[in-house]
Write a protein that holds these residues in place. Sequence first.
Motif, PDB file in Angstrom:
ATOM      1  N   MET A   1     -39.112  34.040  -5.862  1.00  0.00           N
ATOM      2  CA  MET A   1     -38.419  34.960  -4.967  1.00  0.00           C
ATOM      3  C   MET A   1     -37.282  34.279  -4.203  1.00  0.00           C
ATOM      4  O   MET A   1     -36.613  34.914  -3.397  1.00  0.00           O
ATOM      5  CB  MET A   1     -39.405  35.573  -3.965  1.00  0.00           C
TER       6      MET A   1
ATOM      7  N   LYS B   1     -33.721  32.721  -3.324  1.00  0.00           N
ATOM      8  CA  LYS B   1     -32.351  33.022  -3.721  1.00  0.00           C
ATOM      9  C   LYS B   1     -31.504  31.767  -3.538  1.00  0.00           C
ATOM     10  O   LYS B   1     -31.696  31.035  -2.555  1.00  0.00           O
ATOM     11  CB  LYS B   1     -31.787  34.155  -2.868  1.00  0.00           C
TER      12      LYS B   1
ATOM     13  N   LEU C   1     -28.926  29.098  -2.541  1.00  0.00           N
ATOM     14  CA  LEU C   1     -28.367  28.939  -1.204  1.00  0.00           C
ATOM     15  C   LEU C   1     -26.913  28.496  -1.310  1.00  0.00           C
ATOM     16  O   LEU C   1     -26.585  27.568  -2.033  1.00  0.00           O
ATOM     17  CB  LEU C   1     -29.190  27.881  -0.461  1.00  0.00           C
TER      18      LEU C   1
ATOM     19  N   THR D   1     -35.453  28.708   4.723  1.00  0.00           N
ATOM     20  CA  THR D   1     -34.595  27.929   3.828  1.00  0.00           C
ATOM     21  C   THR D   1     -35.227  26.586   3.470  1.00  0.00           C
ATOM     22  O   THR D   1     -35.784  25.909   4.341  1.00  0.00           O
ATOM     23  CB  THR D   1     -33.230  27.671   4.508  1.00  0.00           C
ATOM     24  N   LEU D   2     -35.141  26.229   2.201  1.00  0.00           N
ATOM     25  CA  LEU D   2     -35.494  24.884   1.733  1.00  0.00           C
ATOM     26  C   LEU D   2     -34.198  24.213   1.309  1.00  0.00           C
ATOM     27  O   LEU D   2     -33.470  24.751   0.464  1.00  0.00           O
ATOM     28  CB  LEU D   2     -36.437  24.951   0.531  1.00  0.00           C
ATOM     29  N   HIS D   3     -33.895  23.054   1.889  1.00  0.00           N
ATOM     30  CA  HIS D   3     -32.653  22.390   1.513  1.00  0.00           C
ATOM     31  C   HIS D   3     -32.799  20.888   1.663  1.00  0.00           C
ATOM     32  O   HIS D   3     -33.886  20.382   1.919  1.00  0.00           O
ATOM     33  CB  HIS D   3     -31.478  22.946   2.337  1.00  0.00           C
TER      34      HIS D   3
ATOM     35  N   PRO E   1     -31.427  24.332  -3.641  1.00  0.00           N
ATOM     36  CA  PRO E   1     -31.647  24.852  -2.285  1.00  0.00           C
ATOM     37  C   PRO E   1     -31.881  26.358  -2.357  1.00  0.00           C
ATOM     38  O   PRO E   1     -31.179  27.069  -3.080  1.00  0.00           O
ATOM     39  CB  PRO E   1     -30.323  24.541  -1.558  1.00  0.00           C
ATOM     40  N   LEU E   2     -32.891  26.819  -1.625  1.00  0.00           N
ATOM     41  CA  LEU E   2     -33.286  28.227  -1.741  1.00  0.00           C
ATOM     42  C   LEU E   2     -33.486  28.846  -0.366  1.00  0.00           C
ATOM     43  O   LEU E   2     -33.840  28.156   0.592  1.00  0.00           O
ATOM     44  CB  LEU E   2     -34.612  28.344  -2.507  1.00  0.00           C
ATOM     45  N   ARG E   3     -33.248  30.159  -0.306  1.00  0.00           N
ATOM     46  CA  ARG E   3     -33.635  30.895   0.891  1.00  0.00           C
ATOM     47  C   ARG E   3     -34.517  32.073   0.500  1.00  0.00           C
ATOM     48  O   ARG E   3     -34.398  32.637  -0.582  1.00  0.00           O
ATOM     49  CB  ARG E   3     -32.410  31.340   1.695  1.00  0.00           C
ATOM     50  N   PHE E   4     -35.409  32.405   1.401  1.00  0.00           N
ATOM     51  CA  PHE E   4     -36.402  33.453   1.143  1.00  0.00           C
ATOM     52  C   PHE E   4     -36.358  34.447   2.286  1.00  0.00           C
ATOM     53  O   PHE E   4     -36.398  34.048   3.453  1.00  0.00           O
ATOM     54  CB  PHE E   4     -37.809  32.861   1.074  1.00  0.00           C
TER      55      PHE E   4
ATOM     56  N   ASP F   1     -42.351  23.979  -5.679  1.00  0.00           N
ATOM     57  CA  ASP F   1     -42.145  23.931  -7.125  1.00  0.00           C
ATOM     58  C   ASP F   1     -40.863  24.662  -7.511  1.00  0.00           C
ATOM     59  O   ASP F   1     -40.120  24.224  -8.388  1.00  0.00           O
ATOM     60  CB  ASP F   1     -43.335  24.580  -7.853  1.00  0.00           C
ATOM     61  N   GLU F   2     -40.639  25.760  -6.860  1.00  0.00           N
ATOM     62  CA  GLU F   2     -39.465  26.578  -7.183  1.00  0.00           C
ATOM     63  C   GLU F   2     -38.166  25.844  -6.849  1.00  0.00           C
ATOM     64  O   GLU F   2     -37.193  25.913  -7.602  1.00  0.00           O
ATOM     65  CB  GLU F   2     -39.562  27.872  -6.374  1.00  0.00           C
TER      66      GLU F   2
ATOM     67  N   ARG G   1     -36.638  26.614   8.532  1.00  0.00           N
ATOM     68  CA  ARG G   1     -36.117  25.755   7.463  1.00  0.00           C
ATOM     69  C   ARG G   1     -36.895  24.459   7.355  1.00  0.00           C
ATOM     70  O   ARG G   1     -37.530  24.008   8.311  1.00  0.00           O
ATOM     71  CB  ARG G   1     -34.638  25.430   7.671  1.00  0.00           C
TER      72      ARG G   1
ATOM     73  N   GLU H   1     -35.859  20.690   5.781  1.00  0.00           N
ATOM     74  CA  GLU H   1     -34.871  19.820   5.131  1.00  0.00           C
ATOM     75  C   GLU H   1     -35.606  18.624   4.538  1.00  0.00           C
ATOM     76  O   GLU H   1     -36.295  17.895   5.263  1.00  0.00           O
ATOM     77  CB  GLU H   1     -33.813  19.333   6.137  1.00  0.00           C
TER      78      GLU H   1
ATOM     79  N   THR I   1     -36.013  14.954   2.976  1.00  0.00           N
ATOM     80  CA  THR I   1     -35.303  13.691   3.184  1.00  0.00           C
ATOM     81  C   THR I   1     -36.181  12.521   2.740  1.00  0.00           C
ATOM     82  O   THR I   1     -37.341  12.701   2.377  1.00  0.00           O
ATOM     83  CB  THR I   1     -34.977  13.463   4.679  1.00  0.00           C
TER      84      THR I   1
END
Lengths: 189, 432
Positions: A44, A46, A48, B133-135, B141-144, B202-203, B273, B275, B277
């Motif tokens: 799910m 998206k 970034l 956010t995962l970054h 990098p993803l946002r949900f 994982d995603e 979020r 981050e 590192t």
Amino acid sequence: MFMLKRMRPVPFTQVFFAGLLFSAASLNAVSAQADSAANRPTPMGKALDGSMIIQFAPNIFPNGQGLPSGIGLAQNGAGLYQAQCASCHGKKGEGGTAQELIGGDGPLSAPDADKTIRTYWPFATTLFDTIARSMPPAAPGHLSADALYSLCAYLLAENGLWGWEQPMGPKELAAIVMPNHNGFIRKFP
Amino acid sequence: MSTFLDRRVFLEHGLRLSLATAAAGTLPLAQAQSLGESPSASKNREGMQTEPQVNQFLASQHKAGQAFSNYGMPSIHENRVIRLIGSNRMVAGNGVSWTPLESLEGIVTPTGLHFERHHNGVPEVDPARFAFTLHGRVAKPLRFDLAGLLRYPMQSRMLFLECGGNSNAGWHEEPMQKPVGSFHGLVSCSEWTGVPLNYLLDEAGIDRKATWAIAEGLDAAATEVSIPVSKLRDDALLALYQNGERLRAENGYPLRLILPGWEGVRQIKWLHRLEFTDQPVMSRNETGEYTQLLPSGKAEQFDFVMGPKSLITSPSYGQTLGSPGIFEVRGLAWSGHGSVAKVEVSADGGKSWSTAHIDGPVMPKCFARFRAAWKWEGKPAVLQSRVKDDQGNVQPTRANLIAQRGRNGYFHYNAIVSWAVDSDGTVRHVYA
């Protein structure tokens, strides 16, 4: 189970097998083990856009990663301190309703050890990070990079860790070695 | 000789355990609580025994009751069971509110009484605009958004959650005379439901060199801490629900990081979020604060797990024992390392110990409620409890804790708590 009723008697293993097929079909293959490879959840997330990350308040690391460009002076920080910080931290940083920022003496092994920025904090970058993201409490996140460097320069100068005339920017701040730099025992990793 | 009795004694001899008679007097709020007096035997102002008002008591059977309510509240007669607030005079949103452990039973903390520790207030987060956010060091990098998060498989777990600074009055020279919740109540226990973080990791594809993640909240302190990726992989939950309903604002709505057994400051509320590192950020809350200064002058950092701890909630400070007889000693035990394996109680300040009964089920990193029948003979006694977890960790005595850690540690205080019962039935906090 109506299907089984219509059948002639069959050995147990076959009944069991038929039952499995039946329940799998009727439940549309819902599995209790969603983490097995075949049953990964539908992704799910998206993608970034890099510009979204820039909007975040940067995390400032001890090596200086995340520090913005800018320059500040302790004497400019003095005025900012009186206007923005002194009401809680005291006119001379001695503490008040908020923490002592200037001072702190004696060894940390003393029974009445004084844990302050000067005696205890291992990194100067933490000062920038904390002020940038959370100060002043009534309007956090509004100080410019130059103002933040000036405040850091002022607090560190008053603690005897920086010169009054020395301009401070990202490189200078990250290069400061705090007195208690080696004072921590990491339980992880 | 132990004055603890076999548990069956209650079944055989009946109870003198009614708790609810708040003694009139000068004690504030729920502190004035008398144990062991029959609620029907009330006295009037002249001290005369009066008959219970039977007719008035039954009056509710003779008139229509209140209508339905959309969201239930505690009985108005229980409106003194509240979180007491200790906050900064200049920054109202910086401080704590305490769970009133002395007034609660079982292992679930009512959601409205879950302790709070905020650094600058409770933010208002619009769920429609919210994104997680995962970054950093990730392949993608993803946002949900919340609708997306709600699609993932979820998990529910009963877990205690304790502030790293809970019980820090224990380091004081003199024992604090306050109800147990007012200095040990930065701990609560809830059912947390949410998405195991692993699915999202994982995603995004976490870089192998990314050993840390920096978690940040949407509060006005933008609270941020460093968390080992190994813990996120192990059992971290992205909590969306607490005790069956969506998170309360003060507990992180709409998303909170849950790290079973770890100090509360890591379990970032209003999480938006992570981050990734190769190093910790060394924020204020993991350097200047939430580190433990030792007598050597060195300080322990990244000591994440909350150690084994237990305390007696009844009898405890502020309560008064009535006439001598049998009482149930009740309390809570927990450990961030695993499950509660054994709780022992003492009525002689730790000279002799008896095993307490533990209500089941006992779950890992969760409160356990213990009980022991105790015969009070009207003489002075010192009540204590100690817990052992299934990993072999034992709750220390205060003397041992201070011998090892000094008195400047401030965080992670988990020593045995002692209550002195005087011959008149009053209960004081003591160091024993």
